[in-house]
Design a protein around this motif. Structure first.
Motif, PDB file in Angstrom:
ATOM      1  N   ILE A 261      88.276  57.364  -4.947  1.00 20.80           N
ATOM      2  CA  ILE A 261      89.308  57.255  -3.898  1.00 20.80           C
ATOM      3  C   ILE A 261      89.432  55.796  -3.459  1.00 20.80           C
ATOM      4  O   ILE A 261      90.537  55.282  -3.263  1.00 20.80           O
ATOM      5  CB  ILE A 261      88.966  58.159  -2.691  1.00 20.80           C
ATOM      6  N   SER A 262      88.306  55.132  -3.325  1.00 24.31           N
ATOM      7  CA  SER A 262      88.298  53.732  -2.911  1.00 24.31           C
ATOM      8  C   SER A 262      89.078  52.869  -3.901  1.00 24.31           C
ATOM      9  O   SER A 262      89.870  52.007  -3.492  1.00 24.31           O
ATOM     10  CB  SER A 262      86.855  53.234  -2.787  1.00 24.31           C
ATOM     11  N   GLN A 263      88.872  53.106  -5.193  1.00 23.21           N
ATOM     12  CA  GLN A 263      89.574  52.328  -6.205  1.00 23.21           C
ATOM     13  C   GLN A 263      91.065  52.654  -6.216  1.00 23.21           C
ATOM     14  O   GLN A 263      91.904  51.767  -6.378  1.00 23.21           O
ATOM     15  CB  GLN A 263      88.976  52.566  -7.594  1.00 23.21           C
ATOM     16  N   ILE A 264      91.410  53.925  -6.018  1.00 23.06           N
ATOM     17  CA  ILE A 264      92.825  54.325  -5.953  1.00 23.06           C
ATOM     18  C   ILE A 264      93.519  53.612  -4.796  1.00 23.06           C
ATOM     19  O   ILE A 264      94.627  53.090  -4.938  1.00 23.06           O
ATOM     20  CB  ILE A 264      92.945  55.858  -5.822  1.00 23.06           C
ATOM     21  N   ILE A 265      92.861  53.560  -3.638  1.00 21.73           N
ATOM     22  CA  ILE A 265      93.437  52.905  -2.462  1.00 21.73           C
ATOM     23  C   ILE A 265      93.592  51.409  -2.703  1.00 21.73           C
ATOM     24  O   ILE A 265      94.652  50.826  -2.431  1.00 21.73           O
ATOM     25  CB  ILE A 265      92.572  53.181  -1.215  1.00 21.73           C
ATOM     26  N   THR A 266      92.573  50.784  -3.250  1.00 20.61           N
ATOM     27  CA  THR A 266      92.630  49.351  -3.548  1.00 20.61           C
ATOM     28  C   THR A 266      93.760  49.046  -4.525  1.00 20.61           C
ATOM     29  O   THR A 266      94.534  48.101  -4.331  1.00 20.61           O
ATOM     30  CB  THR A 266      91.284  48.867  -4.112  1.00 20.61           C
ATOM     31  N   ASN A 267      93.874  49.860  -5.564  1.00 18.65           N
ATOM     32  CA  ASN A 267      94.942  49.666  -6.553  1.00 18.65           C
ATOM     33  C   ASN A 267      96.321  49.852  -5.931  1.00 18.65           C
ATOM     34  O   ASN A 267      97.259  49.116  -6.246  1.00 18.65           O
ATOM     35  CB  ASN A 267      94.774  50.626  -7.733  1.00 18.65           C
ATOM     36  N   THR A 268      96.453  50.833  -5.049  1.00 13.41           N
ATOM     37  CA  THR A 268      97.735  51.094  -4.384  1.00 13.41           C
ATOM     38  C   THR A 268      98.152  49.911  -3.525  1.00 13.41           C
ATOM     39  O   THR A 268      99.318  49.486  -3.559  1.00 13.41           O
ATOM     40  CB  THR A 268      97.653  52.375  -3.532  1.00 13.41           C
ATOM     41  N   VAL A 269      97.218  49.369  -2.778  1.00 15.77           N
ATOM     42  CA  VAL A 269      97.528  48.217  -1.912  1.00 15.77           C
ATOM     43  C   VAL A 269      97.953  47.022  -2.756  1.00 15.77           C
ATOM     44  O   VAL A 269      98.934  46.338  -2.443  1.00 15.77           O
ATOM     45  CB  VAL A 269      96.321  47.893  -0.999  1.00 15.77           C
TER      46      VAL A 269
ATOM     47  N   LEU B  60     113.105  47.632  -0.353  1.00 23.37           N
ATOM     48  CA  LEU B  60     111.807  47.791   0.303  1.00 23.37           C
ATOM     49  C   LEU B  60     111.404  49.257   0.297  1.00 23.37           C
ATOM     50  O   LEU B  60     110.311  49.621  -0.145  1.00 23.37           O
ATOM     51  CB  LEU B  60     111.875  47.248   1.737  1.00 23.37           C
ATOM     52  N   PHE B  61     112.306  50.123   0.770  1.00 28.62           N
ATOM     53  CA  PHE B  61     112.002  51.551   0.802  1.00 28.62           C
ATOM     54  C   PHE B  61     111.815  52.118  -0.611  1.00 28.62           C
ATOM     55  O   PHE B  61     110.877  52.875  -0.857  1.00 28.62           O
ATOM     56  CB  PHE B  61     113.107  52.326   1.525  1.00 28.62           C
ATOM     57  N   ALA B  62     112.700  51.757  -1.531  1.00 27.85           N
ATOM     58  CA  ALA B  62     112.632  52.307  -2.891  1.00 27.85           C
ATOM     59  C   ALA B  62     111.308  51.957  -3.567  1.00 27.85           C
ATOM     60  O   ALA B  62     110.641  52.834  -4.132  1.00 27.85           O
ATOM     61  CB  ALA B  62     113.805  51.795  -3.732  1.00 27.85           C
ATOM     62  N   GLN B  63     110.926  50.697  -3.514  1.00 26.56           N
ATOM     63  CA  GLN B  63     109.694  50.270  -4.187  1.00 26.56           C
ATOM     64  C   GLN B  63     108.452  50.830  -3.493  1.00 26.56           C
ATOM     65  O   GLN B  63     107.523  51.283  -4.157  1.00 26.56           O
ATOM     66  CB  GLN B  63     109.627  48.754  -4.256  1.00 26.56           C
ATOM     67  N   ALA B  64     108.433  50.797  -2.167  1.00 26.40           N
ATOM     68  CA  ALA B  64     107.270  51.307  -1.435  1.00 26.40           C
ATOM     69  C   ALA B  64     107.112  52.816  -1.659  1.00 26.40           C
ATOM     70  O   ALA B  64     106.001  53.307  -1.880  1.00 26.40           O
ATOM     71  CB  ALA B  64     107.396  50.993   0.051  1.00 26.40           C
ATOM     72  N   ARG B  65     108.206  53.551  -1.640  1.00 18.20           N
ATOM     73  CA  ARG B  65     108.131  54.992  -1.888  1.00 18.20           C
ATOM     74  C   ARG B  65     107.666  55.301  -3.302  1.00 18.20           C
ATOM     75  O   ARG B  65     106.918  56.258  -3.518  1.00 18.20           O
ATOM     76  CB  ARG B  65     109.492  55.639  -1.629  1.00 18.20           C
ATOM     77  N   MET B  66     108.089  54.500  -4.266  1.00 22.01           N
ATOM     78  CA  MET B  66     107.669  54.707  -5.649  1.00 22.01           C
ATOM     79  C   MET B  66     106.142  54.526  -5.769  1.00 22.01           C
ATOM     80  O   MET B  66     105.464  55.337  -6.400  1.00 22.01           O
ATOM     81  CB  MET B  66     108.389  53.733  -6.580  1.00 22.01           C
ATOM     82  N   VAL B  67     105.619  53.496  -5.145  1.00 15.15           N
ATOM     83  CA  VAL B  67     104.173  53.260  -5.174  1.00 15.15           C
ATOM     84  C   VAL B  67     103.444  54.403  -4.467  1.00 15.15           C
ATOM     85  O   VAL B  67     102.413  54.892  -4.945  1.00 15.15           O
ATOM     86  CB  VAL B  67     103.822  51.892  -4.554  1.00 15.15           C
ATOM     87  N   MET B  68     103.981  54.859  -3.353  1.00 14.25           N
ATOM     88  CA  MET B  68     103.341  55.960  -2.616  1.00 14.25           C
ATOM     89  C   MET B  68     103.364  57.257  -3.422  1.00 14.25           C
ATOM     90  O   MET B  68     102.412  58.043  -3.360  1.00 14.25           O
ATOM     91  CB  MET B  68     104.000  56.147  -1.254  1.00 14.25           C
ATOM     92  N   ARG B  69     104.422  57.492  -4.198  1.00 18.11           N
ATOM     93  CA  ARG B  69     104.448  58.676  -5.066  1.00 18.11           C
ATOM     94  C   ARG B  69     103.339  58.608  -6.111  1.00 18.11           C
ATOM     95  O   ARG B  69     102.705  59.607  -6.419  1.00 18.11           O
ATOM     96  CB  ARG B  69     105.814  58.839  -5.720  1.00 18.11           C
ATOM     97  N   ARG B  70     103.097  57.406  -6.631  1.00 15.55           N
ATOM     98  CA  ARG B  70     102.010  57.244  -7.600  1.00 15.55           C
ATOM     99  C   ARG B  70     100.650  57.467  -6.919  1.00 15.55           C
ATOM    100  O   ARG B  70      99.761  58.075  -7.515  1.00 15.55           O
ATOM    101  CB  ARG B  70     102.072  55.869  -8.262  1.00 15.55           C
ATOM    102  N   LEU B  71     100.497  56.995  -5.697  1.00 15.17           N
ATOM    103  CA  LEU B  71      99.268  57.260  -4.945  1.00 15.17           C
ATOM    104  C   LEU B  71      99.066  58.752  -4.791  1.00 15.17           C
ATOM    105  O   LEU B  71      97.990  59.283  -5.070  1.00 15.17           O
ATOM    106  CB  LEU B  71      99.315  56.594  -3.567  1.00 15.17           C
ATOM    107  N   ASP B  72     100.119  59.446  -4.349  1.00 14.63           N
ATOM    108  CA  ASP B  72     100.014  60.899  -4.144  1.00 14.63           C
ATOM    109  C   ASP B  72      99.685  61.628  -5.448  1.00 14.63           C
ATOM    110  O   ASP B  72      98.885  62.567  -5.449  1.00 14.63           O
ATOM    111  CB  ASP B  72     101.295  61.438  -3.512  1.00 14.63           C
ATOM    112  N   ALA B  73     100.272  61.187  -6.564  1.00 17.91           N
ATOM    113  CA  ALA B  73      99.968  61.798  -7.853  1.00 17.91           C
ATOM    114  C   ALA B  73      98.513  61.554  -8.230  1.00 17.91           C
ATOM    115  O   ALA B  73      97.838  62.466  -8.751  1.00 17.91           O
ATOM    116  CB  ALA B  73     100.901  61.244  -8.935  1.00 17.91           C
TER     117      ALA B  73
END
Length: 142
Positions: free
Chosen positions: A6-14, A125-138
């Motif tokens: 989880i820690s690595q997923i969060i770091t990668n997402t940021v 801003l919204f499009a790119q941030a949401r795309m990254v958040m979808r990858r986090l959720d996946a």
């Protein structure tokens, strides 16, 4: 190969938020259950006190007493029991920057913070941030 923690997923997402969101100067992830900043990536160094205040402000915006009361009121009026959090995204414009806060759909205790220059295209801003958040959720879903 083992699955990332989880820690690595969060770091990668940021890091991904910082790299992919246009005009991004900082990104972070806040744990709403503790109010702690889990990871941060910025173009400049910032004192720890500033980062701690950012995490505390994020917590207040999403789960402060009045916000929770509003969420409960909205859910009650709609006849919904235990619907989770109502507020998903918050955009704040300051003098020189734009701050976007997005709650994870898979882990409601995680909120990303993206800070961009004022010149950012808000739609991108919204499009790119949401795309990254979808990858986090996946990633969190497994």
């Amino acid at each position: 190969m083992s699955e990332p923690s989880i820690s690595q997923i969060i770091t990668n997402t940021v890091k991904e938020l910082r790299q992919n969101v246009p005009d991004c100067v900082a990104a972070g992830m806040v744990d709403m259950s503790t109010g702690m900043l889990l990871a941060v990536d910025t173009v400049d160094s910032h004192p720890g006190e500033v980062l701690d205040l950012l995490a505390a402000a994020t917590f207040d915006m999403f789960q402060g007493r009045n916000v929770v009361m509003i969420e409960e009121m909205f859910n009650k009026r709609r006849g919904i029991d235990n619907a989770g959090h109502y507020f998903r995204e918050i955009l704040v414009n300051s003098e020189n920057l734009v701050h976007l806060f997005i709650r994870s759909s898979m882990a409601e205790d995680m909120v990303s913070v993206v800070v961009t220059r004022r010149s950012v295209n808000i739609g991108m801003l919204f499009a790119q941030a949401r795309m990254v958040m979808r990858r986090l959720d996946a990633s969190l879903a497994g």
